[in-house]
Design a protein around this motif. Structure first.
Motif, PDB file in Angstrom:
ATOM      1  N   ASP A  20      36.378  38.648  63.659  1.00 31.20           N
ATOM      2  CA  ASP A  20      34.964  38.846  63.340  1.00 31.20           C
ATOM      3  C   ASP A  20      34.369  39.975  64.179  1.00 31.20           C
ATOM      4  N   MET A  21      33.392  40.670  63.600  1.00 33.33           N
ATOM      5  CA  MET A  21      32.694  41.731  64.306  1.00 33.33           C
ATOM      6  C   MET A  21      31.978  41.147  65.526  1.00 33.33           C
ATOM      7  N   LYS A  22      32.026  41.893  66.648  1.00 35.75           N
ATOM      8  CA  LYS A  22      31.393  41.446  67.888  1.00 35.75           C
ATOM      9  C   LYS A  22      30.311  42.420  68.303  1.00 35.75           C
ATOM     10  N   GLU A  23      29.196  41.867  68.780  1.00 30.95           N
ATOM     11  CA  GLU A  23      28.139  42.687  69.356  1.00 30.95           C
ATOM     12  C   GLU A  23      28.437  42.825  70.844  1.00 30.95           C
ATOM     13  N   LYS A  24      28.405  44.057  71.347  1.00 29.11           N
ATOM     14  CA  LYS A  24      28.708  44.317  72.752  1.00 29.11           C
ATOM     15  C   LYS A  24      27.640  45.235  73.329  1.00 29.11           C
ATOM     16  N   GLU A  25      27.698  45.423  74.650  1.00 30.15           N
ATOM     17  CA  GLU A  25      26.757  46.315  75.314  1.00 30.15           C
ATOM     18  C   GLU A  25      27.484  47.127  76.366  1.00 30.15           C
ATOM     19  N   TYR A  26      27.135  48.401  76.435  1.00 27.80           N
ATOM     20  CA  TYR A  26      27.699  49.285  77.450  1.00 27.80           C
ATOM     21  C   TYR A  26      26.594  50.218  77.935  1.00 27.80           C
ATOM     22  N   ARG A  52      23.426  51.512  65.356  1.00 21.90           N
ATOM     23  CA  ARG A  52      23.067  50.863  64.092  1.00 21.90           C
ATOM     24  C   ARG A  52      23.970  49.660  63.901  1.00 21.90           C
ATOM     25  N   LYS A  53      23.491  48.672  63.139  1.00 20.41           N
ATOM     26  CA  LYS A  53      24.283  47.470  62.884  1.00 20.41           C
ATOM     27  C   LYS A  53      24.802  47.513  61.456  1.00 20.41           C
ATOM     28  N   PRO A  54      26.129  47.479  61.292  1.00 23.93           N
ATOM     29  CA  PRO A  54      26.675  47.464  59.926  1.00 23.93           C
ATOM     30  C   PRO A  54      26.489  46.088  59.288  1.00 23.93           C
ATOM     31  N   GLU A  55      26.752  46.028  57.994  1.00 19.76           N
ATOM     32  CA  GLU A  55      26.763  44.752  57.295  1.00 19.76           C
ATOM     33  C   GLU A  55      27.731  43.822  58.032  1.00 19.76           C
ATOM     34  N   ILE A  87      31.090  53.460  58.209  1.00 19.04           N
ATOM     35  CA  ILE A  87      31.909  52.268  58.001  1.00 19.04           C
ATOM     36  C   ILE A  87      31.366  51.538  56.778  1.00 19.04           C
ATOM     37  N   SER A  88      32.281  51.028  55.971  1.00 19.66           N
ATOM     38  CA  SER A  88      31.897  50.306  54.767  1.00 19.66           C
ATOM     39  C   SER A  88      32.834  49.135  54.571  1.00 19.66           C
ATOM     40  N   LYS A  89      32.258  48.004  54.215  1.00 22.71           N
ATOM     41  CA  LYS A  89      33.046  46.808  53.914  1.00 22.71           C
ATOM     42  C   LYS A  89      33.252  46.736  52.410  1.00 22.71           C
ATOM     43  N   GLU A  90      34.454  46.332  52.007  1.00 23.23           N
ATOM     44  CA  GLU A  90      34.718  46.156  50.583  1.00 23.23           C
ATOM     45  C   GLU A  90      33.758  45.106  50.046  1.00 23.23           C
ATOM     46  N   ASN A  91      33.144  45.402  48.923  1.00 20.15           N
ATOM     47  CA  ASN A  91      32.189  44.479  48.324  1.00 20.15           C
ATOM     48  C   ASN A  91      32.630  44.233  46.889  1.00 20.15           C
ATOM     49  N   SER A  92      33.542  43.304  46.736  1.00 17.69           N
ATOM     50  CA  SER A  92      34.068  43.024  45.407  1.00 17.69           C
ATOM     51  C   SER A  92      34.159  41.521  45.194  1.00 17.69           C
ATOM     52  N   THR A  93      34.365  41.138  43.968  1.00 20.08           N
ATOM     53  CA  THR A  93      34.474  39.736  43.593  1.00 20.08           C
ATOM     54  C   THR A  93      35.891  39.476  43.108  1.00 20.08           C
ATOM     55  N   LYS A  94      36.439  38.349  43.530  1.00 22.65           N
ATOM     56  CA  LYS A  94      37.790  37.995  43.107  1.00 22.65           C
ATOM     57  C   LYS A  94      37.812  37.786  41.599  1.00 22.65           C
ATOM     58  N   VAL A  95      38.815  38.338  40.955  1.00 23.91           N
ATOM     59  CA  VAL A  95      38.967  38.224  39.509  1.00 23.91           C
ATOM     60  C   VAL A  95      40.028  37.175  39.222  1.00 23.91           C
ATOM     61  N   GLU A  96      39.705  36.280  38.310  1.00 23.88           N
ATOM     62  CA  GLU A  96      40.668  35.260  37.914  1.00 23.88           C
ATOM     63  C   GLU A  96      41.709  35.889  36.983  1.00 23.88           C
ATOM     64  N   VAL A  97      42.954  35.673  37.290  1.00 23.26           N
ATOM     65  CA  VAL A  97      44.039  36.191  36.467  1.00 23.26           C
ATOM     66  C   VAL A  97      44.272  35.201  35.332  1.00 23.26           C
ATOM     67  N   PRO A  98      44.279  35.685  34.077  1.00 25.24           N
ATOM     68  CA  PRO A  98      44.478  34.760  32.959  1.00 25.24           C
ATOM     69  C   PRO A  98      45.872  34.132  33.020  1.00 25.24           C
ATOM     70  N   GLN A  99      45.941  32.904  32.533  1.00 20.79           N
ATOM     71  CA  GLN A  99      47.239  32.233  32.510  1.00 20.79           C
ATOM     72  C   GLN A  99      48.183  33.016  31.615  1.00 20.79           C
ATOM     73  N   GLU A 100      49.454  32.894  31.919  1.00 20.41           N
ATOM     74  CA  GLU A 100      50.462  33.627  31.161  1.00 20.41           C
ATOM     75  C   GLU A 100      50.415  33.224  29.696  1.00 20.41           C
ATOM     76  N   LEU A 101      50.438  34.220  28.817  1.00 19.57           N
ATOM     77  CA  LEU A 101      50.427  33.957  27.385  1.00 19.57           C
ATOM     78  C   LEU A 101      51.805  33.486  26.934  1.00 19.57           C
ATOM     79  N   GLU A 102      51.798  32.652  25.905  1.00 19.60           N
ATOM     80  CA  GLU A 102      53.078  32.192  25.373  1.00 19.60           C
ATOM     81  C   GLU A 102      53.777  33.351  24.693  1.00 19.60           C
ATOM     82  N   PRO A 103      55.100  33.353  24.717  1.00 18.76           N
ATOM     83  CA  PRO A 103      55.829  34.449  24.074  1.00 18.76           C
ATOM     84  C   PRO A 103      55.557  34.492  22.567  1.00 18.76           C
ATOM     85  N   TYR A 104      55.684  35.686  22.015  1.00 12.68           N
ATOM     86  CA  TYR A 104      55.474  35.880  20.572  1.00 12.68           C
ATOM     87  C   TYR A 104      56.473  35.044  19.785  1.00 12.68           C
ATOM     88  N   GLN A 105      55.961  34.384  18.738  1.00 12.31           N
ATOM     89  CA  GLN A 105      56.837  33.575  17.883  1.00 12.31           C
ATOM     90  C   GLN A 105      56.589  33.959  16.431  1.00 12.31           C
TER      91      GLN A 105
END
Length: 112
Positions: A20-26, A52-55, A87-105
Motif C-alpha cells: 500500500d502507498m505510504k505517506e512519509k515526511e522528509y 501532491r497526493k496521487p489517487e 503517476i497513474s493507477k490503472e482504472n479498469s473493471t474486471k471483465v467476465e470471460v464467457p463460458q466456453e461454447l459447445e463445439p459445432y455440431q
C-alpha cells in the motif's frame, strides 16, 4: 516494465504494486511512496511523489510512473528509486470471460 534512456536520468516504470502507498515526511515536506515490481527477479522501484497526493494506491494495483531515476548500492545490494513527475493507477473493471461454447455440431433435422 522498465525503460530508461541511455545517458539520461529519466525513466518509466509500469507494474504491480507490492505494498500500500505510504505517506512519509522528509525535512518537513510530505511525500507519498509506493513500491513497484519491475518483474520477476528484476527488483523493486520505490516511486516517490512529492508536493501532491496521487489517487489512493494499494497492493495489487497496477501503475505507470515517469520521472527521475536513481540506482544506489549498499552492502552489495542494489536499490532503485524514481521521483515521479507523473503517476497513474490503472482504472479498469474486471471483465467476465464467457463460458466456453459447445463445439459445432451438424444438425440433420432442420425444418427448412
Amino acid at each position: 516494465m522498465f525503460l530508461k534512456r541511455e545517458n539520461k536520468t529519466d525513466a518509466m516504470v509500469a507494474g504491480y504494486v507490492v505494498g500500500d502507498m505510504k505517506e512519509k515526511e522528509y525535512d518537513g515536506k510530505k511525500f507519498y511512496e509506493v513500491g513497484v515490481s519491475m518483474g520477476k527477479d528484476a527488483g523493486i522501484v520505490n516511486v516517490a511523489v512529492w508536493n501532491r497526493k496521487p489517487e489512493e494506491i494499494k497492493k495489487g494495483d497496477y501503475v505507470f510512473a515517469a520521472g527521475q531515476f536513481k540506482a544506489t548500492k549498499k552492502d552489495n545490494k542494489a536499490y532503485y528509486s524514481l521521483t515521479a513527475d507523473f503517476i497513474s493507477k490503472e482504472n479498469s473493471t474486471k471483465v467476465e470471460v464467457p463460458q466456453e461454447l459447445e463445439p459445432y455440431q451438424e444438425v440433420d433435422d432442420l425444418p427448412f
